[in-house]
Design a protein around this motif. Sequence first.
Motif, PDB file in Angstrom:
ATOM      1  N   ALA A  48      68.864  -5.092  66.785  1.00  4.19           N
ATOM      2  CA  ALA A  48      68.837  -7.100  66.592  1.00  4.19           C
ATOM      3  C   ALA A  48      70.215  -7.798  66.224  1.00  4.19           C
ATOM      4  O   ALA A  48      70.015  -8.588  66.864  1.00  4.19           O
ATOM      5  CB  ALA A  48      68.380  -7.618  65.286  1.00  4.19           C
TER       6      ALA A  48
ATOM      7  N   LYS B 133      59.510  -5.136  62.286  1.00  4.67           N
ATOM      8  CA  LYS B 133      60.033  -5.482  63.501  1.00  4.67           C
ATOM      9  C   LYS B 133      59.863  -7.265  62.848  1.00  4.67           C
ATOM     10  O   LYS B 133      60.803  -8.118  63.278  1.00  4.67           O
ATOM     11  CB  LYS B 133      59.932  -5.390  64.426  1.00  4.67           C
ATOM     12  CG  LYS B 133      59.775  -3.994  64.967  1.00  4.67           C
ATOM     13  CD  LYS B 133      59.133  -4.219  66.277  1.00  4.67           C
ATOM     14  CE  LYS B 133      59.473  -2.360  66.935  1.00  4.67           C
ATOM     15  NZ  LYS B 133      58.462  -2.312  68.089  1.00  4.67           N
ATOM     16  N   GLN B 134      59.330  -7.737  62.581  1.00  4.12           N
ATOM     17  CA  GLN B 134      58.239  -8.801  62.396  1.00  4.12           C
ATOM     18  C   GLN B 134      59.255  -9.673  61.167  1.00  4.12           C
ATOM     19  O   GLN B 134      60.242 -10.999  61.605  1.00  4.12           O
ATOM     20  CB  GLN B 134      56.830  -9.526  61.295  1.00  4.12           C
ATOM     21  CG  GLN B 134      56.888 -10.865  61.423  1.00  4.12           C
ATOM     22  CD  GLN B 134      56.656 -11.222  62.324  1.00  4.12           C
ATOM     23  OE1 GLN B 134      56.581 -11.061  63.564  1.00  4.12           O
ATOM     24  NE2 GLN B 134      57.440 -12.698  62.594  1.00  4.12           N
TER      25      GLN B 134
ATOM     26  N   ALA C 259      63.130 -10.892  63.490  1.00  3.56           N
ATOM     27  CA  ALA C 259      62.241 -11.855  64.127  1.00  3.56           C
ATOM     28  C   ALA C 259      62.425 -12.994  63.360  1.00  3.56           C
ATOM     29  O   ALA C 259      62.829 -14.171  63.703  1.00  3.56           O
ATOM     30  CB  ALA C 259      61.046 -11.519  64.859  1.00  3.56           C
TER      31      ALA C 259
ATOM     32  N   GLU D 167      64.750 -16.051  63.531  1.00  5.57           N
ATOM     33  CA  GLU D 167      64.051 -17.808  63.388  1.00  5.57           C
ATOM     34  C   GLU D 167      64.922 -18.476  62.459  1.00  5.57           C
ATOM     35  O   GLU D 167      65.823 -19.532  62.562  1.00  5.57           O
ATOM     36  CB  GLU D 167      63.025 -17.643  62.689  1.00  5.57           C
ATOM     37  CG  GLU D 167      61.810 -17.727  63.924  1.00  5.57           C
ATOM     38  CD  GLU D 167      60.610 -17.225  64.010  1.00  5.57           C
ATOM     39  OE1 GLU D 167      59.882 -16.890  62.849  1.00  5.57           O
ATOM     40  OE2 GLU D 167      59.893 -17.106  64.853  1.00  5.57           O
TER      41      GLU D 167
ATOM     42  N   ILE E 187      64.694 -17.455  69.780  1.00  4.47           N
ATOM     43  CA  ILE E 187      63.829 -16.609  69.704  1.00  4.47           C
ATOM     44  C   ILE E 187      62.897 -15.685  70.679  1.00  4.47           C
ATOM     45  O   ILE E 187      62.602 -13.689  70.105  1.00  4.47           O
ATOM     46  CB  ILE E 187      62.916 -16.759  68.638  1.00  4.47           C
ATOM     47  CG1 ILE E 187      61.779 -15.482  67.997  1.00  4.47           C
ATOM     48  CG2 ILE E 187      61.233 -17.899  68.668  1.00  4.47           C
ATOM     49  CD1 ILE E 187      63.324 -15.181  67.023  1.00  4.47           C
ATOM     50  N   GLU E 188      62.560 -16.313  71.353  1.00  3.72           N
ATOM     51  CA  GLU E 188      61.932 -15.500  72.866  1.00  3.72           C
ATOM     52  C   GLU E 188      62.937 -14.646  73.523  1.00  3.72           C
ATOM     53  O   GLU E 188      62.507 -12.998  73.830  1.00  3.72           O
ATOM     54  CB  GLU E 188      60.681 -16.499  73.388  1.00  3.72           C
ATOM     55  CG  GLU E 188      60.143 -16.947  73.217  1.00  3.72           C
ATOM     56  CD  GLU E 188      59.044 -16.728  72.426  1.00  3.72           C
ATOM     57  OE1 GLU E 188      58.373 -14.772  73.075  1.00  3.72           O
ATOM     58  OE2 GLU E 188      58.656 -16.455  71.800  1.00  3.72           O
TER      59      GLU E 188
ATOM     60  N   PHE F 171      65.826 -13.155  71.448  1.00  2.00           N
ATOM     61  CA  PHE F 171      65.573 -12.252  71.073  1.00  2.00           C
ATOM     62  C   PHE F 171      64.472 -11.316  70.622  1.00  2.00           C
ATOM     63  O   PHE F 171      64.838  -9.878  70.526  1.00  2.00           O
ATOM     64  CB  PHE F 171      65.719 -13.028  69.633  1.00  2.00           C
ATOM     65  CG  PHE F 171      65.898 -11.675  68.798  1.00  2.00           C
ATOM     66  CD1 PHE F 171      66.938 -11.225  67.714  1.00  2.00           C
ATOM     67  CD2 PHE F 171      64.956 -11.433  67.854  1.00  2.00           C
ATOM     68  CE1 PHE F 171      66.934 -10.801  67.100  1.00  2.00           C
ATOM     69  CE2 PHE F 171      65.016 -10.312  66.492  1.00  2.00           C
ATOM     70  CZ  PHE F 171      66.460 -10.016  66.196  1.00  2.00           C
ATOM     71  N   ARG F 172      63.375 -11.928  70.633  1.00  2.00           N
ATOM     72  CA  ARG F 172      62.166 -10.510  70.061  1.00  2.00           C
ATOM     73  C   ARG F 172      61.973 -10.056  72.003  1.00  2.00           C
ATOM     74  O   ARG F 172      61.834  -8.339  72.001  1.00  2.00           O
ATOM     75  CB  ARG F 172      60.667 -11.272  70.721  1.00  2.00           C
ATOM     76  CG  ARG F 172      61.040 -11.991  69.312  1.00  2.00           C
ATOM     77  CD  ARG F 172      58.766 -12.496  69.518  1.00  2.00           C
ATOM     78  NE  ARG F 172      59.061 -12.588  68.280  1.00  2.00           N
ATOM     79  CZ  ARG F 172      58.797 -14.268  67.408  1.00  2.00           C
ATOM     80  NH1 ARG F 172      58.109 -14.276  68.214  1.00  2.00           N
ATOM     81  NH2 ARG F 172      58.335 -13.726  65.548  1.00  2.00           N
ATOM     82  N   THR F 173      62.310  -9.822  73.382  1.00  2.00           N
ATOM     83  CA  THR F 173      62.022  -9.418  74.648  1.00  2.00           C
ATOM     84  C   THR F 173      63.293  -8.777  74.511  1.00  2.00           C
ATOM     85  O   THR F 173      63.612  -7.626  74.692  1.00  2.00           O
ATOM     86  CB  THR F 173      62.411 -10.858  75.740  1.00  2.00           C
ATOM     87  OG1 THR F 173      61.834 -11.749  75.823  1.00  2.00           O
ATOM     88  CG2 THR F 173      62.806 -10.443  77.169  1.00  2.00           C
TER      89      THR F 173
ATOM     90  N   VAL G 199      64.503  -7.206  72.114  1.00  2.00           N
ATOM     91  CA  VAL G 199      64.700  -5.822  70.510  1.00  2.00           C
ATOM     92  C   VAL G 199      63.517  -5.375  71.351  1.00  2.00           C
ATOM     93  O   VAL G 199      63.573  -3.997  70.452  1.00  2.00           O
ATOM     94  CB  VAL G 199      64.479  -7.306  69.632  1.00  2.00           C
ATOM     95  CG1 VAL G 199      64.099  -5.866  68.715  1.00  2.00           C
ATOM     96  CG2 VAL G 199      65.959  -7.275  69.273  1.00  2.00           C
ATOM     97  N   LEU G 200      62.555  -5.570  71.640  1.00  2.00           N
ATOM     98  CA  LEU G 200      61.082  -5.260  72.323  1.00  2.00           C
ATOM     99  C   LEU G 200      61.563  -4.424  73.131  1.00  2.00           C
ATOM    100  O   LEU G 200      61.409  -2.799  73.656  1.00  2.00           O
ATOM    101  CB  LEU G 200      60.486  -5.653  72.799  1.00  2.00           C
ATOM    102  CG  LEU G 200      60.129  -6.408  71.138  1.00  2.00           C
ATOM    103  CD1 LEU G 200      58.515  -7.581  71.887  1.00  2.00           C
ATOM    104  CD2 LEU G 200      58.694  -5.741  71.052  1.00  2.00           C
TER     105      LEU G 200
END
Length: 174
Positions: A73, A100-101, A104, A108, A114-115, A117-119, A121-122
């Motif tokens: 992250a 994970k949340q 995120a 934020e 954030i999208e 970032f999430r992509t 990390v996932l």
Amino acid sequence: MKRVDEIGNDEHVRGPADAALTVIEYADFQCPYSARAHVALRELDERFGGIRLVYRHLPLAHLHPLAELAAEAAEAASSQDRFWDMHDALYEQQRQVFDKQDLAVLAESLDLDIERFRTEVLERRHRARVQADAERAHHDGATGTPTLFINGVRYRGDSDRASLESALSEALGR
């Protein structure tokens, strides 16, 4: 393999390049001792006229299940030029980061995309970078966190402020 004090262009470095003190830190964002070192080094930075800090990942997943993901992250934040913001937030909010949340939510709060970032990390896009740091740590003899090198010399003391202050003073010949 590079020498421990050889600092590459792609490394995470904070502080003046000409600082009298360079601290190379192998650390884990979920380790309470790494968090204690973070606080101590931030407090001591001004006292010593600026410390050059080089941060390298050494996630201890066998002790801290979220360690690798937290490091990834931080690298996802780095891809948005916000490594140090995420670094600080991960340590300052360490007791509130459990999954994970929570990572995120931190992203934020830093106004990251954030999208993206999430992509990242996932998809674990930064896993290789974190693993490379961990491999370098093992090469350099770092097996626990935090492992610190002060001006290229392995520090073997505690991560509290008084111990680090003494070691930094000694490194400067004070």
